[in-house]
Design a protein around this motif. Structure first.
Motif, PDB file in Angstrom:
ATOM      1  N   ASN A 107       0.830  -1.181   0.000  1.00  0.00           N
ATOM      2  CA  ASN A 107       0.000   0.000   0.000  1.00  0.00           C
ATOM      3  C   ASN A 107       0.881   1.255   0.000  1.00  0.00           C
ATOM      4  OD1 ASN A 107      -2.187   1.588   0.088  1.00  0.00           O
ATOM      5  ND2 ASN A 107      -2.929   0.906   2.104  1.00  0.00           N
ATOM      6  N   VAL A 108       1.339   1.650  -1.175  1.00  0.00           N
ATOM      7  CA  VAL A 108       2.196   2.847  -1.260  1.00  0.00           C
ATOM      8  C   VAL A 108       1.646   3.782  -2.337  1.00  0.00           C
ATOM      9  CG1 VAL A 108       4.349   1.802  -0.455  1.00  0.00           C
ATOM     10  CG2 VAL A 108       3.736   1.634  -2.863  1.00  0.00           C
ATOM     11  N   SER A 109       2.022   5.042  -2.251  1.00  0.00           N
ATOM     12  CA  SER A 109       1.537   6.020  -3.230  1.00  0.00           C
ATOM     13  C   SER A 109       2.201   5.779  -4.579  1.00  0.00           C
ATOM     14  CB  SER A 109       1.868   7.438  -2.761  1.00  0.00           C
ATOM     15  OG  SER A 109       3.260   7.664  -2.912  1.00  0.00           O
ATOM     16  N   ARG A 110       1.599   6.338  -5.641  1.00  0.00           N
ATOM     17  CA  ARG A 110       2.148   6.212  -6.984  1.00  0.00           C
ATOM     18  C   ARG A 110       3.553   6.792  -7.061  1.00  0.00           C
ATOM     19  NH1 ARG A 110      -0.045   4.731 -11.752  1.00  0.00           N
ATOM     20  NH2 ARG A 110       1.202   5.817 -13.291  1.00  0.00           N
ATOM     21  N   THR A 111       3.724   7.950  -6.404  1.00  0.00           N
ATOM     22  CA  THR A 111       5.027   8.606  -6.439  1.00  0.00           C
ATOM     23  C   THR A 111       6.092   7.715  -5.804  1.00  0.00           C
ATOM     24  OG1 THR A 111       3.708  10.550  -5.937  1.00  0.00           O
ATOM     25  CG2 THR A 111       6.086  10.859  -6.096  1.00  0.00           C
ATOM     26  N   ASP A 112       5.744   7.131  -4.661  1.00  0.00           N
ATOM     27  CA  ASP A 112       6.712   6.260  -3.996  1.00  0.00           C
ATOM     28  C   ASP A 112       6.997   5.011  -4.823  1.00  0.00           C
ATOM     29  OD1 ASP A 112       6.844   8.021  -1.984  1.00  0.00           O
ATOM     30  OD2 ASP A 112       5.618   6.878  -0.555  1.00  0.00           O
ATOM     31  N   ALA A 113       5.910   4.461  -5.412  1.00  0.00           N
ATOM     32  CA  ALA A 113       6.073   3.257  -6.223  1.00  0.00           C
ATOM     33  C   ALA A 113       6.993   3.549  -7.406  1.00  0.00           C
ATOM     34  CB  ALA A 113       4.711   2.757  -6.704  1.00  0.00           C
ATOM     35  N   ARG A 114       6.810   4.736  -7.998  1.00  0.00           N
ATOM     36  CA  ARG A 114       7.630   5.116  -9.137  1.00  0.00           C
ATOM     37  C   ARG A 114       9.095   5.253  -8.732  1.00  0.00           C
ATOM     38  NH1 ARG A 114       6.984   7.502 -14.220  1.00  0.00           N
ATOM     39  NH2 ARG A 114       8.995   8.408 -14.723  1.00  0.00           N
ATOM     40  N   ALA A 115       9.304   5.833  -7.563  1.00  0.00           N
ATOM     41  CA  ALA A 115      10.676   6.001  -7.089  1.00  0.00           C
ATOM     42  C   ALA A 115      11.333   4.631  -6.871  1.00  0.00           C
ATOM     43  CB  ALA A 115      10.683   6.815  -5.793  1.00  0.00           C
ATOM     44  N   ARG A 116      10.546   3.698  -6.327  1.00  0.00           N
ATOM     45  CA  ARG A 116      11.062   2.337  -6.129  1.00  0.00           C
ATOM     46  C   ARG A 116      11.456   1.709  -7.459  1.00  0.00           C
ATOM     47  NH1 ARG A 116       8.478  -0.399  -1.789  1.00  0.00           N
ATOM     48  NH2 ARG A 116       8.611  -2.416  -2.823  1.00  0.00           N
ATOM     49  N   ALA A 117      10.578   1.912  -8.465  1.00  0.00           N
ATOM     50  CA  ALA A 117      10.826   1.357  -9.790  1.00  0.00           C
ATOM     51  C   ALA A 117      12.112   1.935 -10.377  1.00  0.00           C
ATOM     52  CB  ALA A 117       9.638   1.643 -10.706  1.00  0.00           C
ATOM     53  N   ARG A 118      12.271   3.259 -10.220  1.00  0.00           N
ATOM     54  CA  ARG A 118      13.456   3.905 -10.789  1.00  0.00           C
ATOM     55  C   ARG A 118      14.725   3.377 -10.118  1.00  0.00           C
ATOM     56  NH1 ARG A 118      13.053   9.398  -9.205  1.00  0.00           N
ATOM     57  NH2 ARG A 118      13.810   8.402  -7.315  1.00  0.00           N
ATOM     58  N   ASP A 119      14.688   3.244  -8.802  1.00  0.00           N
ATOM     59  CA  ASP A 119      15.864   2.733  -8.095  1.00  0.00           C
ATOM     60  C   ASP A 119      16.195   1.310  -8.522  1.00  0.00           C
ATOM     61  OD1 ASP A 119      15.846   5.109  -6.840  1.00  0.00           O
ATOM     62  OD2 ASP A 119      15.071   4.364  -4.916  1.00  0.00           O
ATOM     63  N   ALA A 120      15.150   0.503  -8.723  1.00  0.00           N
ATOM     64  CA  ALA A 120      15.387  -0.886  -9.130  1.00  0.00           C
ATOM     65  C   ALA A 120      16.039  -0.943 -10.504  1.00  0.00           C
ATOM     66  CB  ALA A 120      14.066  -1.666  -9.127  1.00  0.00           C
ATOM     67  N   LEU A 121      15.601  -0.064 -11.425  1.00  0.00           N
ATOM     68  CA  LEU A 121      16.220  -0.035 -12.757  1.00  0.00           C
ATOM     69  C   LEU A 121      17.688   0.385 -12.661  1.00  0.00           C
ATOM     70  CD1 LEU A 121      13.685   1.464 -15.343  1.00  0.00           C
ATOM     71  CD2 LEU A 121      14.208  -0.913 -14.825  1.00  0.00           C
ATOM     72  N   GLY A 122      17.939   1.374 -11.812  1.00  0.00           N
ATOM     73  CA  GLY A 122      19.319   1.825 -11.630  1.00  0.00           C
ATOM     74  C   GLY A 122      20.204   0.706 -11.114  1.00  0.00           C
ATOM     75  N   MET A 123      19.649  -0.083 -10.203  1.00  0.00           N
ATOM     76  CA  MET A 123      20.418  -1.165  -9.586  1.00  0.00           C
ATOM     77  C   MET A 123      20.852  -2.225 -10.597  1.00  0.00           C
ATOM     78  SD  MET A 123      19.170  -2.979  -6.148  1.00  0.00           S
ATOM     79  CE  MET A 123      18.568  -4.587  -6.553  1.00  0.00           C
TER      80      MET A 123
END
Ligand SMILES: Nc1ncnc2c1ncn2[C@@H]1O[C@H](COP(=O)(O)OP(=O)(O)OP(=O)(O)O)[C@@H](O)[C@H]1O
Ligand SMILES: Nc1ncnc2c1ncn2[C@@H]1O[C@H](COP(=O)(O)OP(=O)(O)OP(=O)(O)O)[C@@H](O)[C@H]1O
Ligand code: SF4
Ligand SMILES: [Mg+2]
Ligand SMILES: [Mg+2]
Lengths: 351, 320
Positions: free
Chosen positions: B119-135
């Motif tokens: 249960n997270v906001s869209r903005t937070d989910a997007r940030a998670r996605a971006r970090d995962a791609l960077g990783m």
């Protein structure tokens, strides 16, 4: 002792245009970029200045390359650097944004339509993704037999012909009435190999053609490639990440980084005396079978993006030897030894 | 050794006549990496699909048991399996397009994947996605999030799929040929991330691959499959240095770096059997240099300490 007729034949066959040393395929200053077509919402946002237009991907940036008849040219490079795009351009599937491709010394674009079709049939490609490259609604036998049948390449019975193609690629002909989804990844890859070889090409673009095979079947397919080359003088552009395979099969190797060729040399030379820092980084990371568990190293420096390629040398953000000049000026491919070219400013500094 | 997290007992997954997986048993401990190698078409992917409950019909698990965290999940409902996938276990598929939807942008897909279990906001989910791609080494992750799958190269698609599998930090991952399309420097980057994950979170991994060199550095144990069965398993360094099963030995001998450059590569003679018509005895017998009449009878499992194999004429222990 070398007889004089043989010498004469050698001289003749190496004169341009006769096929010997003349390139079968030549790429001339090829560049290719992909634009992302914005969807309606994106176009609206762009026109209202809420968003920037999407960047273009510069997939290939001024690549010249020649492949001689009967040669295996290995193409190695970073993931996303443009190898598949280059392979598609060679196979005539994609037309480059800039530059020209010539087939037996003639510009492809200038060929009359019938000759161009013929040339396209002579160049076959084995695609990287064995899942996406086979029509899911056609049986394996049709996938392999269709083009040879249409082009009148089957002498006798089509069924026997297809069986033979299956066996040659290490597939059991009993499976030929199955659909692609009923095969494993490596089995699908062999269907792609059988399809490409069935039309008796002169030039084969192998895009990660053996990546999904276990090493024994891989050996069988690589041996087949080498046989075909010996018997039929088949020519290969061999794209692969597996440096062990590339070293084994290639006469010459070209190394690509972010849209550009950064080094090109005979195979032995590149594996013994790599010049470019990227090539050296690659060779240092080749995993070997080890007797103890060992850690892997994360990449140092920043991975560059083809959406906004770095200035100067594309490798400079990762290069341990980068100098101020590397950030501003793109190094050109220069001869560093016989048949060996490299694009790195260190080669100037050394003198 | 740590507690067992997964135990597979005598698993049989058939597609009608085709016995894709036919009596596979193994276990994986917490924090352990199992390398699963073997013949193309021997049932590695189908073993993975069986564990995560995604065998496509007409394929069915006709026998055996899969026990995850002490719970028999062989016959769990679709809902139970869906809840388990993503949060507790994840599979990185051999075909990236099994995970990716071709008509949706990457950000839409990754945000959905995050929000499906948290249960997270869209903005937070997007940030998670971006970090995962960077990783996983995708440059310009912000821009790349807006692209569609077809705009990625083969290796970039593989990395997106790895990033999606890592979003929830599951404690059990099956990775099916995840690095075939990556150059060795980026492959090393991904493997380094995986090793970090295993060390920090005690994640268990099944790493399916044809690359014996990667297995030798990453895995604790190795299992070698042939025609629907595991024919040999044990500590990775022992098995690769002293294979007992002739198939394992044949595989190791085919590796290009163990052959003379430009010469014909050693290959195992003959062709793999069709899983629709398996012999009663050792399935490798028709291709095996050591085979005799005994091999035509059912071959039991031989075990000595951590090493197991299914061969009545194993290679002598000291092989160089
Ligand atoms: N249809 C497309 N639309 C937009 N961009 C694309 C398209 N196809 C490829 N690209 C981009 O072009 C670049 C080169 O892609 P290409 O597939 O040629 O790489 P590659 O060297 O084959 O990589 P890999 O080793 O991962 O297969 C990548 O940045 C990719 O995202
Ligand atoms: N839908 C299906 N119908 C019939 N047979 C199938 C189906 N899917 C897979 N098979 C068969 O099951 C066997 C095991 O397939 P699997 O995909 O598990 O092989 P694999 O070990 O992963 O091989 P690879 O290394 O080539 O990916 C293969 O022989 C394949 O032909
Ligand atoms: S030109 Fe500079 S940055 Fe590029 S590889 Fe050579 S030393 Fe490194
Ligand atoms: Mg590619
Ligand atoms: Mg598979």
């Amino acid at each position: 002792m070398i007889s004089s007729t043989k010498v004469a034949a050698n001289i003749q066959s190496s004169s341009p245009g006769s096929g010997g040393m003349a390139p079968l395929i030549e790429l001339n200053e090829i560049s290719h970029s992909f634009g992302t077509r914005p969807d309606l919402a994106a176009r609206l946002a762009i026109s209202l200045k809420f968003a920037k237009p999407a960047a273009r991907v510069q997939a290939i940036d001024g690549v010249s390359l020649a492949v001689r008849r009967g040669e295996v040219l290995g193409l190695v490079g970073e993931s996303g650097c443009g190898k598949s795009t280059l392979g598609r351009i060679v196979a005539g599937i994609v037309s480059p944004t800039r530059g020209s491709v010539s087939w037996r010394g003639k510009d492809m674009k200038a060929l009359p339509p019938s000759e161009r079709r013929e040339a396209k049939l002579r160049v076959q490609m084995i695609f990287q993704n064995p899942y996406a490259s086979l029509n899911p609604r056609r049986k394996a036998a049709d996938i392999v037999g269709e083009a040879p049948r249409v082009h009148g390449l089957v002498g006798g019975d089509l069924g026997t012909f297809v069986d033979e193609q299956f066996r040659r690629a290490g597939l059991d002909p009993a499976l030929k009435h199955r659909f692609p989804h009923q095969f494993s990844g490596g089995q699908r890859q062999r269907i792609g190999i059988a399809r490409a070889l069935a039309v008796q090409p002169e030039f084969l673009v192998c895009d990660e053609a053996v990546a999904a095979l276990d090493v024994s079947i891989q050996a069988q397919i690589l041996n087949l490639f080498m046989d075909l080359r010996e018997r039929l003088n088949l020519t290969y552009l061999f794209i692969s990440h597996d440096l062990g395979v590339v070293e084994h099969i290639s006469d010459r190797v070209a190394i690509m980084y972010l849209g550009r060729i950064v080094e090109e040399a005979p195979s032995e030379e590149i594996f013994a005396r790599a010049n470019h820092p990227y090539t050296r980084a690659l060779l240092a990371e080749v995993p070997r079978i080890e007797t103890t568990k060992r850690g892997f190293a994360a990449i140092k420096g920043e991975l560059p993006s083809p959406l906004s390629p770095p200035s100067g040398c594309h490798f400079h953000p990762r290069c341990p030897h980068a100098m101020p000049r590397c950030r501003t000026e793109a190094p050109r491919l220069k001869v560093v030894a016989a048949g060996h070219k490299s694009a790195c400013h260190l080669n100037d500094a050394a003198v | 050794m740590n507690a067992t997290v997964l135990e597979v007992r005598d698993l049989r997954t058939h597609f009608g006549q085709a016995k894709a997986v036919d009596g596979v048993s193994f276990s994986v401990a917490r924090g352990e990496v199992l390398g699963l190698v073997g013949e193309s078409g021997s049932g590695k992917s189908v073993t993975g699909f069986s564990i995560i409950g995604l065998v496509d019909p007409p394929g069915t698990i006709v026998g055996g048991q899969i026990v995850f965290d002490g719970r028999d999940i062989t016959r769990s409902s679709r809902e139970e399996m869906r809840a388990l996938r993503g949060r507790r276990m994840a599979m990185i598929f051999q075909d990236p397009m099994m995970t990716l939807n071709p008509v949706l942008r990457i950000d839409t897909q990754m945000i959905e994947a995050v929000q499906a279990h948290e249960n997270v906001s869209r903005t937070d989910a997007r940030a998670r996605a971006r970090d995962a791609l960077g990783m996983v080494g995708i440059p310009s992750p912000d821009e790349r999030l807006q692209a569609y799958p077809h705009q990625f190269s083969g290796g970039m698609r593989q990395r997106v799929v790895i990033a999606i599998a890592l979003l929830h930090q599951p404690d059990f991952i099956i990775a099916d040929e995840p690095t075939t399309a990556l150059d060795v420097t980026i492959q090393a980057q991904i493997l380094a991330e995986m090793q970090k994950l295993v060390a920090q979170n005690n994640t268990s991994l099944i790493w399916i691959t044809h690359d014996l060199a990667v297995v030798s550095r990453l895995a604790d144990r190795i299992a070698v499959m042939y025609a629907g069965r595991i024919v040999e398993s044990g500590p990775v360094s022992d098995v690769l240095a002293r294979p007992l099963h002739p198939y394992t030995a044949g595989l190791i001998d085919s590796v290009p770096s163990r052959n003379q450059r430009g010469e014909r590569l050693r290959q195992i003679p003959g062709m793999a059997p069709s899983v629709a018509r398996l012999p009663t005895g050792c399935a490798f017998a028709p291709r095996c240099p050591r085979a005799d009449a005994v091999c035509a009878q059912a071959v039991p499992l031989f075990a000595a300490g951590p090493r197991e194999h299914r061969c009545v004429h194993p290679l002598p222990e000291l092989r160089v």
